[in-house]
Design an enzyme around this catalytic site. Structure first.
Site: not given
Ligand code: C5P
Length: 403
Positions: A209, A277, A305, A307, A325, A339, A343
């Protein structure tokens, strides 16, 4: 951050000396007092007047100048500093330091000092790679002389390669990491994820990305400036490693999760990485080949996963403050609030990455800090400034209840 700290800046004779003028300004912006020594060679590239005007002090040039010695002897000059910085450090001054030669004010001060010394080499690539220079650097490293750079790139002499002096901001950050101890986050451990992830399709291709890692790297550096012990877990980026912190380089989301877990325990986790993702389920071990007449290959995706969500789970290993973020292109604040709940993190920093926002890969960011207590919208500002404000806000939560 450098309030009241004293830097002795030795400017030796290289074209990069002009960058040292900016370094003086930046150091002063941070509250440091800068006293300058200019070598004969240095004075060929920047004028004593410019250095004096910027440093707000007289410029020290002559070892045997009676006025200099009367006002400030070379011994005092070399000791009345918290740190001695040589920028640019030419091959010549590096050689003199290694050999213990003291034939001018700069080299004498370097021999007389009892303070830490940081050198920022700058020279032509051939001079840098020369066995003599490399041996001198090894000698200095063994004596505990600190070094930043040089980087590689276009050199003023027209050649391309290693030898370019570190940028003033990089030198400043290194100085802050060295002297800035005692900040509000001293003794606290922080982990920051940054950059994109690369999900391999085969040994040569990957899904990625547009994240540059600028915001995450700036946050890691800002937390370190406040005294935190920072591990930066970075996906593939073209940025230099911020000084004064531990950098773990990864490629995929799975590796990033492993690296974050390995860096625990920590009290602060900032997930600024743009983690893919999905990973590739049918990753090929050999390069996929085009075959005439055959249909294009299908790439199957599997969820990666999460994180942020994983580390936000309640439990003894959960960092006390978890910040995520939300990069959104629409309904920014609603999506960010959702979110936060989904999360399980403590704060979400929401930023608009829609086309035209210039956020991805750009220098500036417009963010909203979403917490259970409300939304704090900040004006558009540079990513470094966002990082400093966020780090300040993080530091303030450790002084009182979590907001
Ligand atoms: O779900 P989304 O990707 O929009 O969420 C963004 C946040 O989740 C960011 O803080 C990103 O670093 C974290 N994230 C993560 N692991 C993933 C996807 C997103 O830590 N696989």
């Amino acid at each position: 951050m450098l309030d009241g700290r004293r830097i002795l800046l030795i400017i030796s004779g290289g074209i990069a000396a002009y960058k040292s003028l900016e370094l003086i300004r930046r150091l002063q912006d941070r509250g440091a007092a800068v006293r300058c020594v200019l070598t004969k060679g240095g004075a060929q590239f920047v004028t004593p007047l410019a250095v004096a005007a910027l440093s707000g002090d007289k410029v020290y040039q002559e070892l045997f100048s009676l006025t200099d010695e009367a006002e400030m002897g070379h011994i005092r000059l070399s000791r009345e500093a918290d740190l001695v910085v040589v920028a640019p450090a030419t091959a010549n001054i590096i050689a003199k330091m290694a050999a213990g030669i003291a034939d001018d004010l700069a080299s004498t001060a370097l021999l007389a000092t009892d303070k830490p010394v940081l050198i920022a080499p700058a020279m032509n690539t051939m001079m840098w790679l020369h066995a003599a220079t490399q041996a001198n650097l090894a000698t200095l490293a063994a004596r505990g002389i600190l070094r930043i750079g040089p980087g590689a790139g276009d050199l003023a002499c027209g050649e391309v390669g290693a030898g370019r002096m570190a940028e003033p901001m990089e030198i400043l950050e290194r100085i802050e990491a060295l002297l800035g101890g005692g900040g509000p986050l001293t003794g606290r451990r922080a982990i920051v994820t940054s950059g994109p992830t690369h999900e391999a399709i085969d040994p040569v291709r990957y899904i990625a990305n547009r994240s540059s890692g600028r915001q995450g790297h700036a946050i890691a550096a800002a937390l370190a400036r406040l005294g935190a012990e920072v591990t930066l877990v970075s996906g593939p980026v073209v940025l230099a490693d911020p000084p004064g912190l531990q950098v773990v380089k990864v490629e995929s989301a799975a590796q990033m999760l492993d690296a974050v877990q390995a860096a625990l325990p920590a009290e602060i986790l900032v997930c600024a990485a743009a983690v893919a993702d999905w990973g590739v389920a049918n990753r090929a071990t050999e390069k996929r080949k085009k075959q005439a007449g055959a249909p294009p290959p299908t790439i199957e995706l599997v969820p990666n996963p999460d994180i942020l969500a994983t580390l936000s789970q309640p439990g003894p290993a959960r960092p006390r403050l978890v910040v995520g973020f939300a990069a959104e292109t629409e309904n920014l604040l609603d999506n960010a609030a959702a979110k936060l709940a989904r999360k399980g993190c403590d704060w979400i920093v929401a930023n608009d990455v829609s086309e035209g926002s210039g956020t991805f890969g750009g220098e500036a960011n417009t963010v909203h800090v979403v917490t259970p207590g409300g939304i704090d919208s900040w004006p558009r500002m540079g990513k470094d400034e966002v990082a400093d404000r966020l780090a300040d806000r993080i530091a303030s939560t450790f002084e009182g209840p979590l907001s």
